[in-house]
Enzyme design. Sequence first.
Site, PDB file in Angstrom:
ATOM      1  N   LYS A 119       0.846  -1.192   0.000  1.00 60.78           N
ATOM      2  CA  LYS A 119       0.000   0.000   0.000  1.00 60.78           C
ATOM      3  C   LYS A 119       0.880   1.240   0.000  1.00 60.78           C
ATOM      4  O   LYS A 119       1.910   1.282   0.683  1.00 60.78           O
ATOM      5  CB  LYS A 119      -0.886  -0.039   1.240  1.00 60.78           C
ATOM      6  N   SER A 139      -9.320   1.289   3.258  1.00 64.36           N
ATOM      7  CA  SER A 139      -8.560   2.152   2.374  1.00 64.36           C
ATOM      8  C   SER A 139      -7.476   1.423   1.581  1.00 64.36           C
ATOM      9  O   SER A 139      -6.855   2.003   0.693  1.00 64.36           O
ATOM     10  CB  SER A 139      -7.900   3.272   3.190  1.00 64.36           C
ATOM     11  N   SER A 154      -9.523  -1.087   7.324  1.00 64.82           N
ATOM     12  CA  SER A 154      -8.980  -0.856   5.986  1.00 64.82           C
ATOM     13  C   SER A 154      -8.319  -2.058   5.335  1.00 64.82           C
ATOM     14  O   SER A 154      -7.956  -1.999   4.159  1.00 64.82           O
ATOM     15  CB  SER A 154      -7.987   0.312   6.023  1.00 64.82           C
TER      16      SER A 154
END
Length: 385
Positions: A37, A114, A138
Amino acid sequence: MERRRPSTATTAWIPGRRVRGDPKSPGPLSGHRFAVKDLIDVAGATTTAGNPDWARTHPRPRTTAPVVERLLRSGAALVGKTICDELAFGLEGKNIHYGTPLNPRAPDCLPGGSSSGSASAVARGWVDFALGTDTGGSVRVPASYCGIFGFRPTHGRIPMRGIVPLAPEYDTLGWFARDAATLARVGTTLFGSTEDRLVGSIAVARDAFDLLPEAEHQRLMSIVEHRFPQRRTVTVFTGGRKPWLDAYRFRQGRSAWSLHGPWIERLHPRFAPEIAERFAAAARVTRAEARWADRTAVALARSVHRLLGEDRLLIVPAAPTAALPRESPRRLPMPLYREVALPLGAIAGHSGCPEAVVPVGECDGRPIGLGFVAPRGWDVPLLRW
């Protein structure tokens, strides 16, 4: 089943030259490809945190996050950095700057956030596993929405150095995989442990499932009743879900504004409207609200620890809905969606306990998953269970 419309999203990767890292030595992850990420530092590569103004105003990191270094030393190959919600302040997986990654298992649905790009890359088969972060859900929500496995570890178990924070009281480093064996292999590599313990009993947080829309509630409860006939039923949200929601919002908001407020006030970055609204709400958290939230979070954590005891697993919904359609009306309208999502995420969040997400099928053609919460420190037994 209604025919799905193809998505316009084409990638899970951040724009520009692909970030790569060769394995530094052979190890248990040799032959595995992974992504990270874009909150996680890789030396020499810009960390965008999902926002071009963040990328423009922060220097390229000189060092790589220790968790990435460990994976490279264990034989894995880094093949890219993935899109995420801006500063990780979202659960839907949308990004107005870099695009919303495809949900390969449901192309007309959002991937969840996310850690959206990491989940998408795993579900597409582009990588064997991918790193994300999980503050309020997330990793857990994208795993459920994309029909893959996900893991949020015990809070503090994996160092967060070299990772852009949102709320350190809740921030964790998590990961995704398409199969349970790979999920566990990554975990035992990161934890450096193969410990094993026996699960004593399984409990179902029935009141947590009661928060879901009717279709999701019926689908998940039928799966739980079929697969876990010896389960016990317990109540988690004694006194309702509001204290869980408010304690999380106030603590997260205080930390998010303390960390990023000065930068926001100085630079006035371009945010999506919903991200800007969340930071504005964070700025309004008072000291009294923050003190109340700290006390309440401690009490809520103790209640979870009592439910789990020393050897019990707690089954919860991994997300507040099956994967959300990109364009059609939501099953839970905003802000009600977050008013369900955040208390569900706060069961592991307030308690600091590990949670594994297991894909269990579909609801109305959209992926859905179950969450399994274990006592603090039970990461490896949960992964191997």
